[in-house]
Design a protein around this motif. Structure first.
Motif, PDB file in Angstrom:
ATOM      1  N   LEU A   4      -2.081   6.759   0.059  1.00  0.00           N
ATOM      2  CA  LEU A   4      -3.457   7.429   0.115  1.00  0.00           C
ATOM      3  C   LEU A   4      -3.428   8.638   0.713  1.00  0.00           C
ATOM      4  CD1 LEU A   4      -5.517   4.137   0.736  1.00  0.00           C
ATOM      5  CD2 LEU A   4      -5.149   5.243  -1.315  1.00  0.00           C
ATOM      6  N   VAL A   5      -4.483   9.603   0.507  1.00  0.00           N
ATOM      7  CA  VAL A   5      -4.664  10.848   1.202  1.00  0.00           C
ATOM      8  C   VAL A   5      -5.102  10.557   2.788  1.00  0.00           C
ATOM      9  CG1 VAL A   5      -5.061  11.998  -1.125  1.00  0.00           C
ATOM     10  CG2 VAL A   5      -6.944  11.136   0.180  1.00  0.00           C
ATOM     11  N   PRO A   6      -4.703  11.461   3.635  1.00  0.00           N
ATOM     12  CA  PRO A   6      -5.156  11.081   4.863  1.00  0.00           C
ATOM     13  C   PRO A   6      -6.627  10.778   5.155  1.00  0.00           C
ATOM     14  CG  PRO A   6      -3.764  12.993   4.836  1.00  0.00           C
ATOM     15  CD  PRO A   6      -3.902  12.487   3.619  1.00  0.00           C
ATOM     16  N   GLU A   7      -7.418  11.583   4.153  1.00  0.00           N
ATOM     17  CA  GLU A   7      -8.981  11.093   4.408  1.00  0.00           C
ATOM     18  C   GLU A   7      -9.411   9.799   3.962  1.00  0.00           C
ATOM     19  OE1 GLU A   7     -13.174  13.087   2.328  1.00  0.00           O
ATOM     20  OE2 GLU A   7     -11.277  13.893   1.704  1.00  0.00           O
ATOM     21  N   LEU A   8      -8.732   9.428   3.065  1.00  0.00           N
ATOM     22  CA  LEU A   8      -9.208   7.965   2.385  1.00  0.00           C
ATOM     23  C   LEU A   8      -8.707   7.128   3.667  1.00  0.00           C
ATOM     24  CD1 LEU A   8      -8.250   7.870  -1.306  1.00  0.00           C
ATOM     25  CD2 LEU A   8     -10.588   7.963  -0.093  1.00  0.00           C
ATOM     26  N   ILE A 134       0.038  -6.307   2.409  1.00  0.00           N
ATOM     27  CA  ILE A 134       1.007  -5.366   1.737  1.00  0.00           C
ATOM     28  C   ILE A 134       1.109  -5.301   0.175  1.00  0.00           C
ATOM     29  CG2 ILE A 134       3.191  -4.268   1.921  1.00  0.00           C
ATOM     30  CD1 ILE A 134       3.216  -4.983   4.839  1.00  0.00           C
ATOM     31  N   LEU A 135       1.494  -6.834  -0.156  1.00  0.00           N
ATOM     32  CA  LEU A 135       1.861  -6.975  -1.497  1.00  0.00           C
ATOM     33  C   LEU A 135       0.427  -6.779  -2.446  1.00  0.00           C
ATOM     34  CD1 LEU A 135       4.099 -10.062  -1.236  1.00  0.00           C
ATOM     35  CD2 LEU A 135       4.742  -7.731  -1.768  1.00  0.00           C
ATOM     36  N   LEU A 136      -0.610  -7.293  -1.840  1.00  0.00           N
ATOM     37  CA  LEU A 136      -1.778  -7.064  -2.648  1.00  0.00           C
ATOM     38  C   LEU A 136      -2.229  -5.755  -2.769  1.00  0.00           C
ATOM     39  CD1 LEU A 136      -4.111 -10.214  -1.398  1.00  0.00           C
ATOM     40  CD2 LEU A 136      -3.026  -9.950  -3.555  1.00  0.00           C
ATOM     41  N   PHE A 137      -2.169  -4.953  -1.779  1.00  0.00           N
ATOM     42  CA  PHE A 137      -2.506  -3.652  -1.866  1.00  0.00           C
ATOM     43  C   PHE A 137      -1.701  -2.773  -2.745  1.00  0.00           C
ATOM     44  CE2 PHE A 137      -1.088   0.902  -0.651  1.00  0.00           C
ATOM     45  CZ  PHE A 137      -2.299   1.507  -0.699  1.00  0.00           C
ATOM     46  N   ILE A 138      -0.134  -2.981  -2.891  1.00  0.00           N
ATOM     47  CA  ILE A 138       0.577  -2.599  -3.911  1.00  0.00           C
ATOM     48  C   ILE A 138       0.483  -2.818  -5.269  1.00  0.00           C
ATOM     49  CG2 ILE A 138       3.189  -2.405  -4.500  1.00  0.00           C
ATOM     50  CD1 ILE A 138       4.051  -2.803  -1.803  1.00  0.00           C
ATOM     51  N   ILE A 139       0.026  -3.968  -5.624  1.00  0.00           N
ATOM     52  CA  ILE A 139      -0.432  -4.672  -6.826  1.00  0.00           C
ATOM     53  C   ILE A 139      -1.660  -3.778  -7.307  1.00  0.00           C
ATOM     54  CG2 ILE A 139      -0.918  -6.487  -8.320  1.00  0.00           C
ATOM     55  CD1 ILE A 139       0.840  -8.173  -6.612  1.00  0.00           C
ATOM     56  N   LEU A 140      -2.675  -3.781  -6.358  1.00  0.00           N
ATOM     57  CA  LEU A 140      -3.838  -3.128  -6.764  1.00  0.00           C
ATOM     58  C   LEU A 140      -3.839  -1.797  -6.769  1.00  0.00           C
ATOM     59  CD1 LEU A 140      -6.247  -5.414  -4.537  1.00  0.00           C
ATOM     60  CD2 LEU A 140      -6.083  -5.539  -6.804  1.00  0.00           C
ATOM     61  N   PHE A 141      -3.122  -1.246  -5.928  1.00  0.00           N
ATOM     62  CA  PHE A 141      -2.799   0.327  -6.003  1.00  0.00           C
ATOM     63  C   PHE A 141      -2.120   0.809  -7.441  1.00  0.00           C
ATOM     64  CE2 PHE A 141      -0.539   4.238  -5.425  1.00  0.00           C
ATOM     65  CZ  PHE A 141      -1.724   5.164  -4.923  1.00  0.00           C
ATOM     66  N   TYR A 142      -1.199  -0.225  -7.770  1.00  0.00           N
ATOM     67  CA  TYR A 142      -0.591   0.162  -9.075  1.00  0.00           C
ATOM     68  C   TYR A 142      -1.560   0.194 -10.311  1.00  0.00           C
ATOM     69  CZ  TYR A 142       2.374  -0.592 -13.078  1.00  0.00           C
ATOM     70  OH  TYR A 142       2.881  -0.603 -14.453  1.00  0.00           O
ATOM     71  N   LEU A 145      -6.735   1.245  -8.194  1.00  0.00           N
ATOM     72  CA  LEU A 145      -7.975   1.092  -7.380  1.00  0.00           C
ATOM     73  C   LEU A 145      -7.933   2.102  -6.005  1.00  0.00           C
ATOM     74  CD1 LEU A 145      -8.387  -2.817  -7.274  1.00  0.00           C
ATOM     75  CD2 LEU A 145      -9.390  -1.082  -8.834  1.00  0.00           C
ATOM     76  N   ARG A 146      -6.833   2.607  -5.655  1.00  0.00           N
ATOM     77  CA  ARG A 146      -6.717   3.493  -4.639  1.00  0.00           C
ATOM     78  C   ARG A 146      -7.277   2.873  -3.326  1.00  0.00           C
ATOM     79  NH1 ARG A 146      -5.028   8.284  -5.446  1.00  0.00           N
ATOM     80  NH2 ARG A 146      -6.243   9.360  -3.979  1.00  0.00           N
ATOM     81  N   ILE A 147      -8.485   3.492  -2.936  1.00  0.00           N
ATOM     82  CA  ILE A 147      -8.900   3.276  -1.510  1.00  0.00           C
ATOM     83  C   ILE A 147      -9.462   1.672  -1.502  1.00  0.00           C
ATOM     84  CG2 ILE A 147     -11.381   3.759  -2.109  1.00  0.00           C
ATOM     85  CD1 ILE A 147      -9.540   3.560   1.592  1.00  0.00           C
TER      86      ILE A 147
END
Length: 199
Positions: A4-8, A134-142, A145-147
């Motif tokens: 994610l970008v620093p702002e997010l 961590i795993l949920l974030f990677i899956i959702l980011f894929y 969903l980003r932020i």
């Protein structure tokens, strides 16, 4: 932080600060009460220890839901007046749903601590919850969903950790069995819990 970008990332941790502060009102010192009275009762009457936990559950669930609703309705005010940033309104609202599972999980871990079963605290809170996050974030980011990937994975990790904590509770203490008794000194339990919240 890398994805994610620093702002997010800054907005995310800003909202976590708000939710963390609000969650204090959700548990309202009940975790300290469960730790104290669970430790007292564990040697004499396991059913009284269970009653302490369930008393904490009942009140903790009510308080956490009220707190969660309060955060939902005040999210716009918090975002615009406190942070002067309307982009965090939805983030605060989504994270507000994590307060009830966070509260119940905290009370459950206090019960394990009362019985000096800290290995479950480490396994659930320090390993399972963090890995799930961590795993949920990677899956959702894929899936783009980003932020919101960070937001939903945070709440989802609490739910996974909570389910696992209930599994261990029942395995070790048969917590859902029908042999529970009523908490006799309910007023003392609540008085102590609320006094610890005040501290």
């Amino acid at each position: 932080a890398r994805l994610l970008v620093p702002e997010l990332v800054g907005l995310y941790f800003l909202c976590l600060t708000v939710i963390g502060f609000a969650a204090i009102f959700g548990k309202f010192g009940l975790d300290a009460g469960i730790l104290r009275y669970g430790s007292i009762y564990k040697a004499d009457d396991i059913n009284k220890a269970k009653a302490t936990l369930f008393e904490g559950f009942k009140l903790g669930i009510c308080l956490s839901f009220v707190t969660s609703i309060a955060v939902l309705f005040s999210s716009k005010l918090i975002a615009l007046k406190l942070f002067k940033n309307g982009s965090v309104i939805n983030i605060i609202q989504y994270l507000a749903f994590s307060i009830p599972p966070f509260t119940v999980l905290t009370l459950t871990l206090s019960y394990f601590q009362a019985f000096r079963m800290l290995k479950y605290n480490v396994l659930i809170q320090s390993i399972i919850q963090q890995l799930s996050n961590i795993l949920l974030f990677i899956i959702l980011f894929y899936f783009g969903l980003r932020i919101n990937a960070a937001v939903f994975s945070y709440s989802g990790a609490f739910l996974i950790a909570l389910c696992l904590s209930f599994h261990f509770l029942h395995k070790k203490f048969k917590i859902f069995a029908k042999d529970r008794t009523r908490l006799l000194n309910k007023k003392d339990f609540l008085r102590y819990s609320f006094s610890m919240f005040a501290i």
